[in-house]
Design an enzyme around this catalytic site. Sequence first.
Site, PDB file in Angstrom:
ATOM      1  N   ASP A  30      -1.119 -41.579  36.335  1.00 15.85           N
ATOM      2  CA  ASP A  30      -1.119 -42.216  35.015  1.00 15.85           C
ATOM      3  C   ASP A  30      -0.786 -43.705  35.177  1.00 15.85           C
ATOM      4  O   ASP A  30       0.107 -44.078  35.931  1.00 15.85           O
ATOM      5  CB  ASP A  30      -0.080 -41.534  34.106  1.00 15.85           C
ATOM      6  CG  ASP A  30      -0.315 -41.856  32.647  1.00 15.85           C
ATOM      7  OD1 ASP A  30      -0.670 -40.939  31.884  1.00 15.85           O
ATOM      8  OD2 ASP A  30      -0.149 -43.040  32.247  1.00 15.85           O
ATOM      9  N   ILE A  31      -1.508 -44.537  34.433  1.00 12.96           N
ATOM     10  CA  ILE A  31      -1.330 -45.991  34.542  1.00 12.96           C
ATOM     11  C   ILE A  31       0.023 -46.427  33.976  1.00 12.96           C
ATOM     12  O   ILE A  31       0.566 -47.459  34.370  1.00 12.96           O
ATOM     13  CB  ILE A  31      -2.513 -46.717  33.852  1.00 12.96           C
ATOM     14  CG1 ILE A  31      -2.745 -48.096  34.438  1.00 12.96           C
ATOM     15  CG2 ILE A  31      -2.352 -46.763  32.348  1.00 12.96           C
ATOM     16  CD1 ILE A  31      -4.099 -48.693  34.104  1.00 12.96           C
ATOM     17  N   GLY A 102       0.333 -36.478  19.803  1.00 15.35           N
ATOM     18  CA  GLY A 102       0.500 -37.705  20.583  1.00 15.35           C
ATOM     19  C   GLY A 102      -0.676 -38.013  21.490  1.00 15.35           C
ATOM     20  O   GLY A 102      -0.544 -38.797  22.425  1.00 15.35           O
ATOM     21  N   GLN A 103      -1.842 -37.420  21.220  1.00 16.20           N
ATOM     22  CA  GLN A 103      -2.994 -37.670  22.085  1.00 16.20           C
ATOM     23  C   GLN A 103      -3.569 -39.061  21.834  1.00 16.20           C
ATOM     24  O   GLN A 103      -3.809 -39.441  20.682  1.00 16.20           O
ATOM     25  CB  GLN A 103      -4.072 -36.593  21.857  1.00 16.20           C
ATOM     26  CG  GLN A 103      -5.226 -36.699  22.843  1.00 16.20           C
ATOM     27  CD  GLN A 103      -6.165 -35.495  22.805  1.00 16.20           C
ATOM     28  OE1 GLN A 103      -6.003 -34.588  21.986  1.00 16.20           O
ATOM     29  NE2 GLN A 103      -7.149 -35.497  23.685  1.00 16.20           N
ATOM     30  N   HIS A 109      -7.060 -33.571  29.213  1.00 17.13           N
ATOM     31  CA  HIS A 109      -6.299 -33.841  30.438  1.00 17.13           C
ATOM     32  C   HIS A 109      -4.962 -33.125  30.374  1.00 17.13           C
ATOM     33  O   HIS A 109      -4.379 -32.974  29.311  1.00 17.13           O
ATOM     34  CB  HIS A 109      -6.097 -35.340  30.661  1.00 17.13           C
ATOM     35  CG  HIS A 109      -5.498 -36.067  29.491  1.00 17.13           C
ATOM     36  ND1 HIS A 109      -6.245 -36.438  28.391  1.00 17.13           N
ATOM     37  CD2 HIS A 109      -4.238 -36.462  29.227  1.00 17.13           C
ATOM     38  CE1 HIS A 109      -5.471 -37.051  27.524  1.00 17.13           C
ATOM     39  NE2 HIS A 109      -4.233 -37.070  27.989  1.00 17.13           N
ATOM     40  N   LEU A 110      -4.505 -32.722  31.548  1.00 16.50           N
ATOM     41  CA  LEU A 110      -3.208 -32.056  31.688  1.00 16.50           C
ATOM     42  C   LEU A 110      -2.254 -33.038  32.376  1.00 16.50           C
ATOM     43  O   LEU A 110      -2.511 -33.475  33.496  1.00 16.50           O
ATOM     44  CB  LEU A 110      -3.379 -30.785  32.532  1.00 16.50           C
ATOM     45  CG  LEU A 110      -2.125 -29.989  32.874  1.00 16.50           C
ATOM     46  CD1 LEU A 110      -1.395 -29.510  31.626  1.00 16.50           C
ATOM     47  CD2 LEU A 110      -2.497 -28.779  33.747  1.00 16.50           C
ATOM     48  N   HIS A 111      -1.187 -33.394  31.661  1.00 14.13           N
ATOM     49  CA  HIS A 111      -0.163 -34.261  32.256  1.00 14.13           C
ATOM     50  C   HIS A 111       0.712 -33.430  33.196  1.00 14.13           C
ATOM     51  O   HIS A 111       1.157 -32.336  32.818  1.00 14.13           O
ATOM     52  CB  HIS A 111       0.775 -34.815  31.172  1.00 14.13           C
ATOM     53  CG  HIS A 111       0.185 -35.807  30.248  1.00 14.13           C
ATOM     54  ND1 HIS A 111       0.389 -37.162  30.375  1.00 14.13           N
ATOM     55  CD2 HIS A 111      -0.597 -35.651  29.155  1.00 14.13           C
ATOM     56  CE1 HIS A 111      -0.236 -37.795  29.400  1.00 14.13           C
ATOM     57  NE2 HIS A 111      -0.839 -36.905  28.640  1.00 14.13           N
TER      58      HIS A 111
HETATM   59  P1  5GP Z   1      -2.486 -38.732  25.960  1.00 13.38           P
HETATM   60  O1  5GP Z   1      -1.409 -39.265  25.068  1.00 13.38           O
HETATM   61  O2  5GP Z   1      -3.854 -38.956  25.426  1.00 13.38           O
HETATM   62  O3  5GP Z   1      -2.216 -37.289  26.327  1.00 13.38           O
HETATM   63  O4  5GP Z   1      -2.319 -39.522  27.319  1.00 13.38           O
HETATM   64  C1  5GP Z   1      -3.243 -40.399  27.839  1.00 13.38           C
HETATM   65  C2  5GP Z   1      -2.626 -40.966  29.096  1.00 13.38           C
HETATM   66  O5  5GP Z   1      -3.617 -41.688  29.793  1.00 13.38           O
HETATM   67  C3  5GP Z   1      -1.464 -41.941  28.842  1.00 13.38           C
HETATM   68  O6  5GP Z   1      -0.282 -41.443  29.475  1.00 13.38           O
HETATM   69  C4  5GP Z   1      -1.950 -43.264  29.427  1.00 13.38           C
HETATM   70  O7  5GP Z   1      -0.938 -43.991  30.086  1.00 13.38           O
HETATM   71  C5  5GP Z   1      -3.044 -42.817  30.382  1.00 13.38           C
HETATM   72  N1  5GP Z   1      -4.116 -43.777  30.549  1.00 13.38           N
HETATM   73  C6  5GP Z   1      -4.778 -44.440  29.551  1.00 13.38           C
HETATM   74  N2  5GP Z   1      -5.714 -45.245  30.067  1.00 13.38           N
HETATM   75  C7  5GP Z   1      -5.641 -45.100  31.421  1.00 13.38           C
HETATM   76  C8  5GP Z   1      -6.377 -45.692  32.502  1.00 13.38           C
HETATM   77  O8  5GP Z   1      -7.277 -46.517  32.337  1.00 13.38           O
HETATM   78  N3  5GP Z   1      -6.034 -45.299  33.755  1.00 13.38           N
HETATM   79  C9  5GP Z   1      -5.040 -44.384  33.994  1.00 13.38           C
HETATM   80  N4  5GP Z   1      -4.780 -44.081  35.267  1.00 13.38           N
HETATM   81  N5  5GP Z   1      -4.335 -43.821  32.995  1.00 13.38           N
HETATM   82  C10 5GP Z   1      -4.635 -44.176  31.723  1.00 13.38           C
END
Ligand code: 5GP
Length: 123
Positions: A30-31, A102-103, A109-111
Amino acid sequence: MDNCIFCKIAAKQIPSKTIFEDDDLIVFHDIRPAAPVHFLIVPKQHIPTLADCGEAEHALLGKMMTLAPKLAQEQGCGYVASGEGPGKGGFKAMFHIGPDGGQEVYHLHLHVIGGPHPWRGER
Ligand code: 5GP
Ligand code: ZN
């Protein structure tokens, strides 16, 4: 999907710190990591949310779920009930679904979030 950041990462149009890849999945850090270890298990196919999954996605979801502990172990935050050394403490595995979940990125995607007590913000 046009304008989907995770489709672009899967297609290598945007770089990522990839730790695993096969025909179905790509896994990258994750970035904005929320903990010492934070990576995302992402299907290459564009599926917006877990709520869009059905029977056709059972195998894909199973693959994502069983990959999580294996890669967590490699990244130093696996769970080993009676082990010593790195990777014995465990991790969180989370899906965010929809705005109240919080998406932010609408590509499934699975964190996987680990490290010592990541939920307390400790590093
Ligand atoms: P969500 O809240 O949708 O479950 O999480 C999306 C995740 O994707 C966030 O934790 C965010 O930091 C990560 N993310 C968003 N854009 C990028 C990117 O361009 N590269 C990477 N590696 N992670 C990203
Ligand atoms: Zn996508």
